[in-house]
Write a protein that holds these residues in place. Structure first.
Motif, short mmCIF file in Angstrom:
data_model
loop_
_atom_site.label_atom_id
_atom_site.label_comp_id
_atom_site.label_asym_id
_atom_site.label_seq_id
_atom_site.Cartn_x
_atom_site.Cartn_y
_atom_site.Cartn_z
N VAL A 1 0.88 -1.17 0.00
CA VAL A 1 0.00 0.00 0.00
C VAL A 1 0.92 1.22 0.00
N PRO A 2 1.17 1.82 -1.15
CA PRO A 2 2.17 2.90 -1.24
C PRO A 2 1.81 4.14 -0.43
N ASP A 3 0.53 4.46 -0.33
CA ASP A 3 0.15 5.69 0.37
C ASP A 3 0.13 5.46 1.88
N ALA A 4 0.85 6.28 2.62
CA ALA A 4 0.99 6.10 4.07
C ALA A 4 -0.35 6.22 4.78
N LYS A 5 -1.18 7.15 4.35
CA LYS A 5 -2.47 7.36 5.01
C LYS A 5 -3.38 6.15 4.83
N LEU A 6 -3.49 5.67 3.61
CA LEU A 6 -4.31 4.49 3.36
C LEU A 6 -3.73 3.27 4.07
N ARG A 7 -2.41 3.17 4.06
CA ARG A 7 -1.74 2.05 4.74
C ARG A 7 -2.09 2.03 6.22
N ASP A 8 -1.99 3.18 6.87
CA ASP A 8 -2.30 3.26 8.30
C ASP A 8 -3.77 2.98 8.58
N GLU A 9 -4.64 3.46 7.70
CA GLU A 9 -6.08 3.22 7.89
C GLU A 9 -6.39 1.73 7.84
N SER B 1 -7.77 -0.52 10.98
CA SER B 1 -9.03 -1.26 10.85
C SER B 1 -8.85 -2.74 11.18
N ILE B 2 -7.78 -3.33 10.64
CA ILE B 2 -7.52 -4.76 10.91
C ILE B 2 -7.22 -4.98 12.40
N ALA B 3 -6.36 -4.13 12.95
CA ALA B 3 -5.99 -4.29 14.36
C ALA B 3 -7.19 -4.11 15.27
N ASN B 4 -8.06 -3.14 15.00
CA ASN B 4 -9.23 -2.90 15.86
C ASN B 4 -10.23 -4.04 15.81
N ILE C 1 1.20 -6.53 12.81
CA ILE C 1 0.29 -5.81 11.89
C ILE C 1 0.91 -4.48 11.45
N SER C 2 1.68 -3.86 12.35
CA SER C 2 2.29 -2.57 12.00
C SER C 2 3.32 -2.71 10.89
N HIS C 3 3.80 -3.94 10.63
CA HIS C 3 4.79 -4.16 9.58
C HIS C 3 4.16 -4.50 8.23
N LYS D 1 0.25 0.89 18.90
CA LYS D 1 -0.43 2.00 19.58
C LYS D 1 0.13 3.33 19.12
N SER D 2 1.40 3.32 18.67
CA SER D 2 2.02 4.58 18.28
C SER D 2 1.37 5.19 17.05
N ILE D 3 0.60 4.40 16.28
CA ILE D 3 -0.09 4.98 15.13
C ILE D 3 -1.59 5.03 15.36
N GLY D 4 -2.03 4.88 16.59
CA GLY D 4 -3.42 5.19 16.90
C GLY D 4 -4.36 4.02 17.02
N CYS D 5 -3.88 2.80 17.11
CA CYS D 5 -4.78 1.66 17.27
C CYS D 5 -5.47 1.73 18.62
N VAL D 6 -6.78 1.51 18.64
CA VAL D 6 -7.54 1.54 19.89
C VAL D 6 -7.65 0.12 20.42
N SER D 7 -6.99 -0.15 21.50
CA SER D 7 -7.02 -1.50 22.09
C SER D 7 -7.95 -1.52 23.28
N SER D 8 -8.44 -2.68 23.55
CA SER D 8 -9.29 -2.82 24.74
C SER D 8 -8.98 -4.11 25.44
#
Length: 636
Positions: free
Chosen positions: A551-559, A563-566, A604-606, A629-636
């Motif tokens: 996923v070349p675009d950083a924003k789409l990659r992080d999104e 989503s997968i992590a959450n 997942i971050s890799h 968590k450093s890129i905003g994943c919401v864990s519970s």
């Protein structure tokens, strides 16, 4: 603007040719004053004229043969012009009274001498004052008087009274403009005097010869050459593109300064005669201007391809920008061919540009590359097409004009539902262009759908579509395309992007999501072990497969990562917290439970960097990678 270089094309010596007398003095233009002369008035007029005119006879061996009357003494020059005027009026009277009068013969002789002097002065002023009569100086005049020579030229009475020399141009004009205005006034006075006495042909001949050389020289200095179609067929595109850039710069100067300045000068000098000034300007400018505007037509006839469309649009825009000046300068019948040539070039360019647009659309549709983009990344067709379309959008006014002449024959109602609804008059003008861009992007999206089908892995197809659609959306959002397509188009395609991303997650990670119990329940230790093994196997398989995705675009990659992590980490964290204690008595728990919840976040971050993990690679339970968590994943 720097003044164009000049050189002396003609000798400053007097012309070898002197005017012959008119065939009949009855052919003179009617005298402006219906004046009656007495015998004494005739005598006085002839005596005064003979004294003034004989002094400046160019054929006598006196100093006046080599000295310019207008440079030597403006007072005497003024006196000379007045004498010629009075002599002409006296001759009209004598012809009506006695055509055989000896006084008329004397007047004829004096008139021939006077005309020879004025012709010489006209030539010298034109040839020695090129710097004051260059088109830039003339076109920069804030005011050019159309008064007669006796209102302009007679503005001063004294050689030393330089401030009064050019009252015609006002007090605010610059020193350069003043010098230019003085010379123009002198030329006008001589031209009107010679024409009124029946010697216009000699005056005009000198004017045409000298001024045409200045126009031709000016265009040559601007890099304009004589254009022939045969030369263009042999020319490579790089050379031609360089010529186009030079032509655009030269045409702006040529029209706005050179041809405009010559028109103003010609109109001023020969303001007393419409036919004379139109004939003069035709001889001076017609050939050069026609050749200038022939260039775009010859370029338009060359091989048409969409790669060459931008220089063509630059040419079209340049002519369109100059059109008002073209119509103003070449407005009369004698030079109508110049405007006709410019119009022909416009039409040929429009046809060539439309053909290039058609070629571009065909290139998208016919793209047959079967090589799959590694990892579902962005296809080169998407990059090249969107780069081209975004560049096209910068030429909105040019393209709108072309598309208005070539209405879209497709299902415009369907296409218009995708395009921005026009509100203002400007938006209405660009609506056809908006619809055309919608169509081009739709053609690209359909081609991408076809290419996505070549992937054997469904999840990879969806990721490919998501990556490419994201690039398309971001290109539209960050360029002039946004103004043309509108926020509704962006919103509609953002929804489609979300759908692609969601389908990718389902196709690639659903086995991992389903490997845990659907709802919290009490499991036996044996069942818990089964679920741990099932989850670890599913995650390892999915991760190894998805690690090669891009996923070349950083924003789409992080999104996508978020989503997968959450969806995955919170459920696994709860399962891990509840059932890991039940396995406390088991041997080799580390082998049975290989992932801690934090390890999942790190793995997942890799993802989506295109660095595949092979089956032989070990999944360490103590990863040193940064926390998700450093890129905003919401864990519970």
């Amino acid at each position: 603007m720097a003044k164009m270089a000049r050189f002396s094309f003609f000798s400053s010596s007097s012309p070898k040719h002197f005017p012959s007398s008119p065939s009949s003095f009855t052919s003179f233009p009617a005298s402006p004053l219906n004046q009656t002369f007495t015998e004494s008035m005739i005598e006085e007029t002839l005596e005064k004229a003979e004294s003034v005119i004989r002094k400046w006879d160019p054929n006598t061996p006196s100093f006046t043969k080599i000295v310019s009357l207008f440079n030597h003494s403006r007072r005497e020059a003024k006196e000379f012009i007045i004498c010629v005027r009075d002599l002409r009026r006296a001759m009209h009277f004598l012809v009506s009274q006695d055509s055989q009068s000896p006084k008329l013969a004397l007047a004829q002789t004096l008139m021939q001498v006077a005309m020879a002097r004025l012709e010489k002065e006209f030539f010298q002023i034109l040839s020695s004052n090129r710097d004051k009569l260059d088109p830039e100086s003339v076109s920069g005049q804030s005011s050019i008087s159309s008064n007669s020579e006796f209102e302009d030229f007679m503005a001063s009475d004294d050689d030393d009274d330089s401030d009064n020399e050019i009252r015609i141009a006002g007090e605010s004009i610059t020193k350069v403009e003043k010098a230019s205005a003085v010379v123009m006034s002198d030329l006008k006075a001589i031209a009107e005097s010679m024409i009124s006495c029946g010697y216009g042909k000699e005056c005009v001949k000198i004017y045409k010869r000298i001024r045409k050389s200045i126009v031709d020289e000016g265009l040559s200095l601007l890099g304009i050459e004589i254009y022939k179609g045969s030369k263009f067929h042999k020319m490579d595109w790089v050379t031609l593109e360089h010529m186009i850039k030079n032509w655009i710069k030269a045409a702006k100067i040529g029209v706005a300064t050179l041809f405009r300045g010559e028109k103003l000068l010609c109109d001023h000098v020969f303001s007393a005669s419409n036919s004379t000034r139109e004939s003069c300007y035709y001889e001076i400018a017609n050939e050069a201007a026609t050749n200038l505007f022939k260039f775009p037509e010859l370029v338009a006839k060359e091989k048409k391809s969409h790669e060459r469309i931008f220089p063509l649009m630059d040419l079209l825009a340049a002519i369109s920008d100059l059109w008002q000046d073209i119509e103003m300068i070449f407005h009369f019948d004698a030079v109508a061919g110049v405007k006709s040539q410019a119009l022909t070039s416009l039409q040929k360019l429009k046809a060539s540009i439309h053909s290039a647009l058609t070629d571009f659309e065909s290139t998208i549709q016919k793209d047959s590359t079967k090589a799959l983009t590694p990892g579902g990344g962005i296809h080169k067709l998407t990059r090249s097409t969107m780069s081209f379309i975004s560049s096209l959008s910068k030429y909105s006014s040019v393209l709108s004009e072309i598309l208005a002449d070539h209405p879209n024959s497709r299902n415009t109602r369907l296409l218009e539902s995708y395009a921005r609804t026009p509100i203002s008059e400007d938006e209405q003008h660009n609506h056809a262009l908006s619809v055309h861009f919608v169509w081009l992007i739709l053609v690209l999206l359909c081609k991408l759908d076809t290419k996505a089908e070549h992937y054997k892995d469904v999840s990879l197809s969806y990721l490919f579509l998501a990556n490419n659609l994201h690039l398309i959306i971001e290109t539209v959002r960050s360029t002039h395309l946004r103004d043309l397509l509108g926020d509704d188009w962006l919103s509609m395609h953002a929804d489609k992007l979300s759908a692609y991303a969601g389908n990718y997650e389902i196709a690639s990670w659903s086995n991992v999501f389903m490997s845990l119990p659907e709802e919290p329940t009490d499991l036996s230790p044996e069942d818990a072990k089964i679920y741990f093994r099932r989850f670890h196997t599913a995650f390892e398989e999915a991760y190894m497969k998805q690690s090669s995705r891009v996923v070349p675009d950083a924003k789409l990659r992080d999104e996508l990562k978020v989503s997968i992590a959450n969806k995955l980490v919170p459920e696994y964290r709860e399962f891990y917290r509840k059932y890991l204690p039940m396995l406390g008595q088991e041997r080799n728990t580390e082998i049975l439970v290989r992932f801690k919840p934090d390890n999942l976040e790190n793995y997942i971050s890799h993802l989506f960097h295109g660095t595949p993990i092979h089956a032989s690679s070990s999944f360490s339970s103590s990863s040193s990678s940064p926390s998700w968590k450093s890129i905003g994943c919401v864990s519970s």
